[in-house]
Motif scaffolding. Structure first.
Motif, PDB file in Angstrom:
ATOM      1  N   SER A  56       0.798  -1.226   0.000  1.00 42.01           N
ATOM      2  CA  SER A  56       0.000   0.000   0.000  1.00 42.01           C
ATOM      3  C   SER A  56       0.830   1.275   0.000  1.00 42.01           C
ATOM      4  O   SER A  56       0.365   2.320  -0.466  1.00 42.01           O
ATOM      5  CB  SER A  56      -0.939   0.007   1.200  1.00 42.01           C
ATOM      6  OG  SER A  56      -0.229  -0.221   2.404  1.00 42.01           O
ATOM      7  N   ASP A  99      -5.620   8.597   2.065  1.00 44.33           N
ATOM      8  CA  ASP A  99      -6.274   8.155   0.837  1.00 44.33           C
ATOM      9  C   ASP A  99      -5.349   7.285  -0.003  1.00 44.33           C
ATOM     10  O   ASP A  99      -5.403   7.294  -1.235  1.00 44.33           O
ATOM     11  CB  ASP A  99      -6.744   9.357   0.023  1.00 44.33           C
ATOM     12  CG  ASP A  99      -7.934  10.064   0.648  1.00 44.33           C
ATOM     13  OD1 ASP A  99      -8.591   9.461   1.523  1.00 44.33           O
ATOM     14  OD2 ASP A  99      -8.212  11.216   0.270  1.00 44.33           O
ATOM     15  N   HIS A 101      -5.542   4.350  -0.636  1.00 43.48           N
ATOM     16  CA  HIS A 101      -6.278   3.351  -1.420  1.00 43.48           C
ATOM     17  C   HIS A 101      -6.455   3.771  -2.880  1.00 43.48           C
ATOM     18  O   HIS A 101      -6.630   2.914  -3.754  1.00 43.48           O
ATOM     19  CB  HIS A 101      -7.642   3.077  -0.794  1.00 43.48           C
ATOM     20  CG  HIS A 101      -8.585   4.236  -0.834  1.00 43.48           C
ATOM     21  ND1 HIS A 101      -8.302   5.458  -0.242  1.00 43.48           N
ATOM     22  CD2 HIS A 101      -9.810   4.387  -1.419  1.00 43.48           C
ATOM     23  CE1 HIS A 101      -9.308   6.283  -0.442  1.00 43.48           C
ATOM     24  NE2 HIS A 101     -10.236   5.658  -1.152  1.00 43.48           N
ATOM     25  N   ARG A 116      -9.336  -0.803  -3.743  1.00 37.47           N
ATOM     26  CA  ARG A 116      -9.742   0.602  -3.726  1.00 37.47           C
ATOM     27  C   ARG A 116     -11.224   0.720  -3.374  1.00 37.47           C
ATOM     28  O   ARG A 116     -11.611   1.551  -2.537  1.00 37.47           O
ATOM     29  CB  ARG A 116      -9.469   1.272  -5.070  1.00 37.47           C
ATOM     30  CG  ARG A 116      -9.947   2.722  -5.108  1.00 37.47           C
ATOM     31  CD  ARG A 116      -9.349   3.514  -6.235  1.00 37.47           C
ATOM     32  NE  ARG A 116      -9.765   3.024  -7.536  1.00 37.47           N
ATOM     33  CZ  ARG A 116      -9.395   3.594  -8.688  1.00 37.47           C
ATOM     34  NH1 ARG A 116      -8.576   4.648  -8.669  1.00 37.47           N
ATOM     35  NH2 ARG A 116      -9.806   3.104  -9.835  1.00 37.47           N
ATOM     36  N   PHE A 119     -11.920  -0.154   0.415  1.00 39.34           N
ATOM     37  CA  PHE A 119     -11.489   0.843   1.405  1.00 39.34           C
ATOM     38  C   PHE A 119     -12.190   2.191   1.245  1.00 39.34           C
ATOM     39  O   PHE A 119     -12.029   3.075   2.094  1.00 39.34           O
ATOM     40  CB  PHE A 119      -9.985   1.062   1.302  1.00 39.34           C
ATOM     41  CG  PHE A 119      -9.160  -0.008   1.943  1.00 39.34           C
ATOM     42  CD1 PHE A 119      -9.337  -0.346   3.275  1.00 39.34           C
ATOM     43  CD2 PHE A 119      -8.180  -0.677   1.222  1.00 39.34           C
ATOM     44  CE1 PHE A 119      -8.575  -1.329   3.880  1.00 39.34           C
ATOM     45  CE2 PHE A 119      -7.410  -1.668   1.814  1.00 39.34           C
ATOM     46  CZ  PHE A 119      -7.609  -1.994   3.149  1.00 39.34           C
ATOM     47  N   THR A 123     -13.039   5.060   6.342  1.00 39.73           N
ATOM     48  CA  THR A 123     -12.142   6.164   6.668  1.00 39.73           C
ATOM     49  C   THR A 123     -11.256   5.857   7.870  1.00 39.73           C
ATOM     50  O   THR A 123     -10.027   6.073   7.823  1.00 39.73           O
ATOM     51  CB  THR A 123     -12.961   7.436   6.942  1.00 39.73           C
ATOM     52  OG1 THR A 123     -13.797   7.707   5.811  1.00 39.73           O
ATOM     53  CG2 THR A 123     -12.034   8.619   7.184  1.00 39.73           C
ATOM     54  N   THR A 125     -10.513   2.926   9.251  1.00 37.72           N
ATOM     55  CA  THR A 125      -9.625   1.794   8.971  1.00 37.72           C
ATOM     56  C   THR A 125      -8.455   2.227   8.113  1.00 37.72           C
ATOM     57  O   THR A 125      -7.304   1.841   8.361  1.00 37.72           O
ATOM     58  CB  THR A 125     -10.400   0.670   8.270  1.00 37.72           C
ATOM     59  OG1 THR A 125     -11.443   0.210   9.134  1.00 37.72           O
ATOM     60  CG2 THR A 125      -9.479  -0.505   7.927  1.00 37.72           C
ATOM     61  N   ARG A 126      -8.717   3.056   7.108  1.00 35.77           N
ATOM     62  CA  ARG A 126      -7.638   3.542   6.251  1.00 35.77           C
ATOM     63  C   ARG A 126      -6.622   4.334   7.063  1.00 35.77           C
ATOM     64  O   ARG A 126      -5.408   4.180   6.883  1.00 35.77           O
ATOM     65  CB  ARG A 126      -8.179   4.416   5.120  1.00 35.77           C
ATOM     66  CG  ARG A 126      -8.945   3.688   4.051  1.00 35.77           C
ATOM     67  CD  ARG A 126      -8.953   4.474   2.739  1.00 35.77           C
ATOM     68  NE  ARG A 126      -9.165   5.893   2.895  1.00 35.77           N
ATOM     69  CZ  ARG A 126     -10.356   6.486   2.864  1.00 35.77           C
ATOM     70  NH1 ARG A 126     -11.456   5.768   2.718  1.00 35.77           N
ATOM     71  NH2 ARG A 126     -10.457   7.804   2.982  1.00 35.77           N
ATOM     72  N   ALA A 130      -2.831   3.263   7.390  1.00 34.16           N
ATOM     73  CA  ALA A 130      -1.835   4.195   6.865  1.00 34.16           C
ATOM     74  C   ALA A 130      -0.813   4.553   7.930  1.00 34.16           C
ATOM     75  O   ALA A 130       0.398   4.599   7.665  1.00 34.16           O
ATOM     76  CB  ALA A 130      -2.515   5.451   6.335  1.00 34.16           C
TER      77      ALA A 130
END
Length: 205
Positions: A56, A99, A101, A116, A119, A123, A125-126, A130
């Motif tokens: 990622s 962002d 994803h 993409r 995800f 929000t 979880t991302r 990250a």
């Protein structure tokens, strides 16, 4: 069924282990020698190969080189970090892209569109993924600074919301570490501190 010989991998030589690990230190002062853009580009060229979940790669880097840029940055740093940051030839603001994803079709072609889409509405979880994966990449970034023949001075003592508003307003990057970069100056190292005893740090099953 025949036994297959494992693929032989290179072993880092002693000089490389000292440079990256056993003799590497956090720098607190820097020489008045400029760090070239090519040297900073080399750091990223090495750091970008770090592992990350599903490839990622959420780590993002803003290199701050000008006096004006450093003055904008230091107003958000803890008092004890300001002078050494102003004296550092270059400073990296390490951030993660919440962002990330959107890049999945590029970095994971086989399942990128699926990831993409999966995800898109996650929000929180991302942001968690990250932050975690950029921390993993950050360790490799610091090794890359050392591998480029430079010293690193990582610092977490700063107002993240202030830095984000100053440099990343309107975009999806979120700061998580500031790293001074340059050649070591006068008395750059604190005395080497002890490591956690091996018997307290690892276990065997």
């Amino acid at each position: 069924m025949t036994d297959r010989q494992p693929q032989a991998l290179d072993v880092l030589e002693d000089a490389g282990r000292k440079l990256l690990f056993t003799e590497a230190r956090t720098a607190n002062t820097f020489a008045g020698v400029a760090v070239a853009d090519d040297e900073l580009a080399m750091i990223w060229e090495l750091a970008r190969w770090s592992p990350s979940a599903a490839n990622s790669q959420p780590l993002r880097v803003l290199f701050v080189r000008t006096r004006e840029g450093k003055e904008r940055l230091v107003r958000h740093l803890d008092e004890g970090n300001r002078a050494k940051t102003l004296s550092a030839p270059a400073v990296a603001i390490l951030a993660y892209d919440v962002d990330f994803h959107e890049q999945m079709p590029t970095v994971f072609p086989a399942r990128g569109e699926m990831l993409r889409a999966a995800f898109a509405d996650q929000t929180e979880t991302r942001a968690m993924l990250a932050a975690y994966n950029s921390a993993l990449q950050t360790g490799v970034f610091l090794l890359a600074v050392r591998a480029a023949g430079l010293a690193a001075g990582p610092m977490a003592g700063f107002d993240k919301a202030g830095v984000d508003e100053e440099f990343f307003a309107g975009i999806s990057w979120r700061s998580h570490l500031v790293v001074n970069i340059g050649y070591p100056g006068t008395d750059p190292w604190f005395p080497r501190l002890p490591r956690v005893p091996v018997e307290d740090a690892i276990a065997w099953v």
